[in-house]
Design a protein around this motif. Structure first.
Motif, PDB file in Angstrom:
ATOM      1  N   ASP A 160       0.812  -1.212   0.000  1.00 25.19           N
ATOM      2  CA  ASP A 160       0.000   0.000   0.000  1.00 25.19           C
ATOM      3  C   ASP A 160       0.846   1.262   0.000  1.00 25.19           C
ATOM      4  OD1 ASP A 160      -2.296  -1.313  -0.151  1.00 25.19           O
ATOM      5  OD2 ASP A 160      -2.651  -1.370   2.022  1.00 25.19           O
ATOM      6  N   ASN A 161       2.090   1.081   0.250  1.00 22.70           N
ATOM      7  CA  ASN A 161       2.916   2.276   0.326  1.00 22.70           C
ATOM      8  C   ASN A 161       3.290   2.769  -1.076  1.00 22.70           C
ATOM      9  OD1 ASN A 161       5.310   3.898   0.361  1.00 22.70           O
ATOM     10  ND2 ASN A 161       5.338   3.488   2.567  1.00 22.70           N
ATOM     11  N   LEU A 162       2.842   3.936  -1.395  1.00 22.05           N
ATOM     12  CA  LEU A 162       3.054   4.475  -2.743  1.00 22.05           C
ATOM     13  C   LEU A 162       4.524   4.587  -3.103  1.00 22.05           C
ATOM     14  CD1 LEU A 162       0.412   7.333  -2.751  1.00 22.05           C
ATOM     15  CD2 LEU A 162       0.450   5.390  -4.310  1.00 22.05           C
ATOM     16  N   ARG A 163       5.325   4.977  -2.120  1.00 19.46           N
ATOM     17  CA  ARG A 163       6.743   5.178  -2.426  1.00 19.46           C
ATOM     18  C   ARG A 163       7.413   3.865  -2.811  1.00 19.46           C
ATOM     19  NH1 ARG A 163       8.522   9.828  -2.835  1.00 19.46           N
ATOM     20  NH2 ARG A 163       7.198  11.444  -1.978  1.00 19.46           N
ATOM     21  N   ILE A 164       6.986   2.806  -2.128  1.00 16.53           N
ATOM     22  CA  ILE A 164       7.591   1.509  -2.443  1.00 16.53           C
ATOM     23  C   ILE A 164       7.135   1.049  -3.828  1.00 16.53           C
ATOM     24  CG2 ILE A 164       7.556  -0.924  -1.821  1.00 16.53           C
ATOM     25  CD1 ILE A 164       7.952  -0.038   1.053  1.00 16.53           C
ATOM     26  N   ARG A 165       5.882   1.270  -4.120  1.00 18.60           N
ATOM     27  CA  ARG A 165       5.372   0.942  -5.461  1.00 18.60           C
ATOM     28  C   ARG A 165       6.139   1.720  -6.538  1.00 18.60           C
ATOM     29  NH1 ARG A 165       1.887  -2.887  -7.319  1.00 18.60           N
ATOM     30  NH2 ARG A 165       0.798  -3.768  -5.535  1.00 18.60           N
ATOM     31  N   TYR A 166       6.394   2.968  -6.207  1.00 16.92           N
ATOM     32  CA  TYR A 166       7.118   3.817  -7.162  1.00 16.92           C
ATOM     33  C   TYR A 166       8.540   3.309  -7.349  1.00 16.92           C
ATOM     34  CZ  TYR A 166       9.307   7.997  -9.160  1.00 16.92           C
ATOM     35  OH  TYR A 166      10.007   8.858  -9.954  1.00 16.92           O
ATOM     36  N   GLY A 167       9.172   2.953  -6.218  1.00 17.96           N
ATOM     37  CA  GLY A 167      10.532   2.408  -6.279  1.00 17.96           C
ATOM     38  C   GLY A 167      10.575   1.140  -7.125  1.00 17.96           C
ATOM     39  N   TYR A 168       9.557   0.332  -6.994  1.00 15.98           N
ATOM     40  CA  TYR A 168       9.473  -0.921  -7.745  1.00 15.98           C
ATOM     41  C   TYR A 168       9.357  -0.635  -9.251  1.00 15.98           C
ATOM     42  CZ  TYR A 168       6.977  -5.085  -9.488  1.00 15.98           C
ATOM     43  OH  TYR A 168       6.567  -6.163 -10.211  1.00 15.98           O
ATOM     44  N   LYS A 193      10.283   2.083 -10.790  1.00 16.57           N
ATOM     45  CA  LYS A 193      11.528   2.697 -11.279  1.00 16.57           C
ATOM     46  C   LYS A 193      12.620   1.653 -11.494  1.00 16.57           C
ATOM     47  CE  LYS A 193      12.683   6.075  -8.537  1.00 16.57           C
ATOM     48  NZ  LYS A 193      13.247   7.299  -7.938  1.00 16.57           N
ATOM     49  N   ALA A 194      12.658   0.674 -10.566  1.00 15.55           N
ATOM     50  CA  ALA A 194      13.676  -0.381 -10.685  1.00 15.55           C
ATOM     51  C   ALA A 194      13.443  -1.170 -11.976  1.00 15.55           C
ATOM     52  CB  ALA A 194      13.627  -1.286  -9.469  1.00 15.55           C
ATOM     53  N   LEU A 195      12.189  -1.470 -12.268  1.00 13.15           N
ATOM     54  CA  LEU A 195      11.874  -2.177 -13.518  1.00 13.15           C
ATOM     55  C   LEU A 195      12.293  -1.352 -14.725  1.00 13.15           C
ATOM     56  CD1 LEU A 195       8.248  -3.448 -12.765  1.00 13.15           C
ATOM     57  CD2 LEU A 195      10.197  -4.907 -13.370  1.00 13.15           C
ATOM     58  N   ASP A 196      12.016  -0.070 -14.639  1.00 16.42           N
ATOM     59  CA  ASP A 196      12.333   0.876 -15.712  1.00 16.42           C
ATOM     60  C   ASP A 196      13.848   0.856 -15.974  1.00 16.42           C
ATOM     61  OD1 ASP A 196      12.540   3.084 -17.349  1.00 16.42           O
ATOM     62  OD2 ASP A 196      11.308   4.402 -16.105  1.00 16.42           O
ATOM     63  N   ALA A 243       3.393  -0.839 -14.129  1.00 18.52           N
ATOM     64  CA  ALA A 243       3.537  -0.493 -12.705  1.00 18.52           C
ATOM     65  C   ALA A 243       3.296   1.001 -12.475  1.00 18.52           C
ATOM     66  CB  ALA A 243       4.921  -0.891 -12.215  1.00 18.52           C
ATOM     67  N   TYR A 244       3.839   1.826 -13.376  1.00 22.79           N
ATOM     68  CA  TYR A 244       3.565   3.278 -13.280  1.00 22.79           C
ATOM     69  C   TYR A 244       2.065   3.529 -13.418  1.00 22.79           C
ATOM     70  CZ  TYR A 244       8.545   4.569 -13.993  1.00 22.79           C
ATOM     71  OH  TYR A 244       9.896   4.751 -13.867  1.00 22.79           O
ATOM     72  N   TYR A 245       1.481   2.827 -14.359  1.00 20.23           N
ATOM     73  CA  TYR A 245       0.069   3.075 -14.682  1.00 20.23           C
ATOM     74  C   TYR A 245      -0.833   2.741 -13.495  1.00 20.23           C
ATOM     75  CZ  TYR A 245      -4.153   3.425 -17.407  1.00 20.23           C
ATOM     76  OH  TYR A 245      -5.384   3.815 -17.867  1.00 20.23           O
ATOM     77  N   ILE A 246      -0.540   1.602 -12.860  1.00 21.16           N
ATOM     78  CA  ILE A 246      -1.332   1.194 -11.690  1.00 21.16           C
ATOM     79  C   ILE A 246      -1.225   2.259 -10.598  1.00 21.16           C
ATOM     80  CG2 ILE A 246      -1.390  -0.462  -9.770  1.00 21.16           C
ATOM     81  CD1 ILE A 246      -0.635  -2.614 -11.896  1.00 21.16           C
ATOM     82  N   LEU A 247      -0.008   2.755 -10.445  1.00 20.58           N
ATOM     83  CA  LEU A 247       0.240   3.795  -9.441  1.00 20.58           C
ATOM     84  C   LEU A 247      -0.612   5.046  -9.712  1.00 20.58           C
ATOM     85  CD1 LEU A 247       2.147   4.067  -7.049  1.00 20.58           C
ATOM     86  CD2 LEU A 247       3.941   4.773  -8.619  1.00 20.58           C
ATOM     87  N   LEU A 248      -0.714   5.388 -10.973  1.00 18.75           N
ATOM     88  CA  LEU A 248      -1.469   6.594 -11.341  1.00 18.75           C
ATOM     89  C   LEU A 248      -2.968   6.450 -11.055  1.00 18.75           C
ATOM     90  CD1 LEU A 248       0.269   7.436 -14.747  1.00 18.75           C
ATOM     91  CD2 LEU A 248       0.474   8.721 -12.611  1.00 18.75           C
ATOM     92  N   GLN A 249      -3.432   5.215 -10.996  1.00 19.26           N
ATOM     93  CA  GLN A 249      -4.865   5.000 -10.749  1.00 19.26           C
ATOM     94  C   GLN A 249      -5.214   5.035  -9.254  1.00 19.26           C
ATOM     95  OE1 GLN A 249      -6.372   5.136 -13.620  1.00 19.26           O
ATOM     96  NE2 GLN A 249      -4.277   5.043 -14.414  1.00 19.26           N
ATOM     97  N   ARG A 250      -4.201   5.069  -8.394  1.00 24.27           N
ATOM     98  CA  ARG A 250      -4.480   5.022  -6.945  1.00 24.27           C
ATOM     99  C   ARG A 250      -5.203   6.293  -6.509  1.00 24.27           C
ATOM    100  NH1 ARG A 250      -1.058   1.297  -3.567  1.00 24.27           N
ATOM    101  NH2 ARG A 250      -1.339   2.949  -2.032  1.00 24.27           N
ATOM    102  N   PRO A 251      -6.289   6.116  -5.741  1.00 21.52           N
ATOM    103  CA  PRO A 251      -7.034   7.315  -5.314  1.00 21.52           C
ATOM    104  C   PRO A 251      -6.236   8.199  -4.353  1.00 21.52           C
ATOM    105  CG  PRO A 251      -7.987   5.309  -4.379  1.00 21.52           C
ATOM    106  CD  PRO A 251      -6.917   4.865  -5.318  1.00 21.52           C
TER     107      PRO A 251
END
Ligand code: LMR
Ligand code: MN
Length: 390
Positions: free
Chosen positions: A5-13, A15-18, A36-44
């Motif tokens: 649920d942590n956005l920063r960790i999702r973002y880190g993930y 970026k690492a893939l990128d 992964a970026y796209y899913i992040l953008l959909q988070r409310p």
């Protein structure tokens, strides 16, 4: 993942893939990072600041993969979140122009200029659309000029100088055009005032007219000349049939009628046309630097009496353009920079079409030539293989 649920960790993930996608040049990993970026953008719960960072990177990666429709949707979400920033609207306009959606880009730019009339970046792009899509020369000039004068980031670009000068020429404002071209040279967007191609290899020798001996293709040109009558017969036979010759499509004509039948384009043989003139195509195929010239074409070009082609420059300095005269009535002329010549039946001449040239047909019968583009003789084999096609 421990903290999904942590956005920063999702973002880190993401970026690492990128980064791994980049290192390994893997499209699969790149797609995973985009997802992964796209899913992040959909988070409310994603806040504006992070939405922007993630959104811009996601658009960048989607554009790289050619996923323009999805990128456009994210552009729109960014604009919704930052409605007071012209920059994000301009980015959307650029993406729309990249995929040639000129009408959609025009609407976005109009909205932007309604809110920010002095935005130089929007001005040059709007002027570009007015010139290239609508042929609205006067208004295009106004916006292109004012945008370039703003010196805003992104406005000092060859395309804007190119179309501003061209619009001025067509309006008969030659001195102003000349000044624009000189400014373009000062700002290093053109090779010279008269050589205004935009896709260049800078070290190549540039001169308007070339002799056959100055190229490395002398025997090929001799073969064209020796066989000109058979080539002419093939071209003329097709001219009399419906549907083969197509109108010149680049809006270069002032008045008249000018049609072409392409045999090779961007280094690719157009099979259905070559079937109709096998002899001509066989000769072309003897020269790799012609048939494989991904920055040129081979075509029959037919011009009718009463035609004038505006002064213009081709897109690249990487090719030389040869013409084989096939049917040449009197009073037909081509000017390249400051030297005007006429064709002769059975004779080849060669010019560098990245230099300004202009064509007139003041005669009374059709003129037909075979145009054969060849790689500039100073390009290396590596460059010929790897330069992107035009
Ligand atoms: C051009 O390349 O613009 C012209 O030379 C074409 C033509 O048919 O004369
Ligand atoms: Mn031309």
């Amino acid at each position: 993942m421990r903290f999904p649920d942590n956005l920063r960790i999702r973002y880190g993930y993401a970026k690492a893939l990128d980064r791994r996608a980049d290192d390994q040049r893997s499209n699969e990993l790149l797609q995973e990072s985009i997802d992964a970026y796209y899913i992040l953008l959909q988070r409310p719960d994603i806040k504006n600041e992070m939405f922007l960072i993630v959104g811009e990177r996601c658009i960048n990666r989607m554009r790289f993969r050619g996923q323009f429709a999805k990128a456009i949707a994210i552009h729109k979400q960014i604009i919704d979140r930052f409605p007071h920033e012209p920059k994000y609207r301009n980015q959307l306009a650029v993406t729309l122009l990249t995929v040639n959606r000129l009408s959609a880009a025009k609407i976005v730019l109009q909205d932007t200029l309604h809110l920010w009339p002095n935005d130089g970046f929007a001005q040059v792009h709007y002027g570009f659309v007015l010139k290239t899509k609508d042929n609205e020369l006067n208004t295009a000039v106004k916006y292109l000029k004012s945008g370039i004068d703003s010196k805003a980031p992104g406005v000092i670009d060859g395309r804007f100088y190119f179309h501003l000068g061209d619009a001025l020429i067509r309006l008969g404002k030659f001195e102003e055009a000349s000044k624009v071209y000189e400014d373009g040279v000062s700002n290093q967007v053109f090779l010279s005032k008269y050589q205004r191609s935009l896709y260049n290899v800078n070290r190549l020798t540039g001169r308007p007219w070339w002799s056959k001996e100055q190229t490395s293709y002398t025997s090929f040109f001799k073969m064209l000349q020796d066989n000109w009558k058979l080539i002419k017969n093939e071209g003329m036979a097709l001219l009399n049939k419906e549907g083969y010759f197509k109108n010149e499509a680049e809006n270069l004509r002032d008045v008249g009628e000018w049609k072409q039948l392409e045999l090779f384009s961007r280094g690719i043989k157009i099979k259905e046309n070559c079937k109709k003139c096998p002899f001509t195509c066989k000769i072309i195929e003897t020269l790799a630097d012609a048939k494989d010239c991904r920055r040129g074409q081979v075509k029959f070009s037919v011009m009718h009496p009463g035609t004038h082609v505006w002064p213009h420059c081709g897109p690249t300095n990487c090719r030389l353009r040869s013409h084989l005269g096939l049917k040449v009535p009197p009073k037909t002329f081509i000017r390249v920079v400051n030297e005007t010549r006429s064709w002769q039946e059975g004779q080849v001449f060669i010019f560098d079409d990245s230099f300004e040239h202009e064509v007139w047909h003041n005669g009374s019968d059709v003129r037909m030539v075979l145009i054969v583009d060849v790689w500039h003789p100073e390009l290396s084999e590596m460059e010929k293989r790897t330069l992107p096609a035009i």
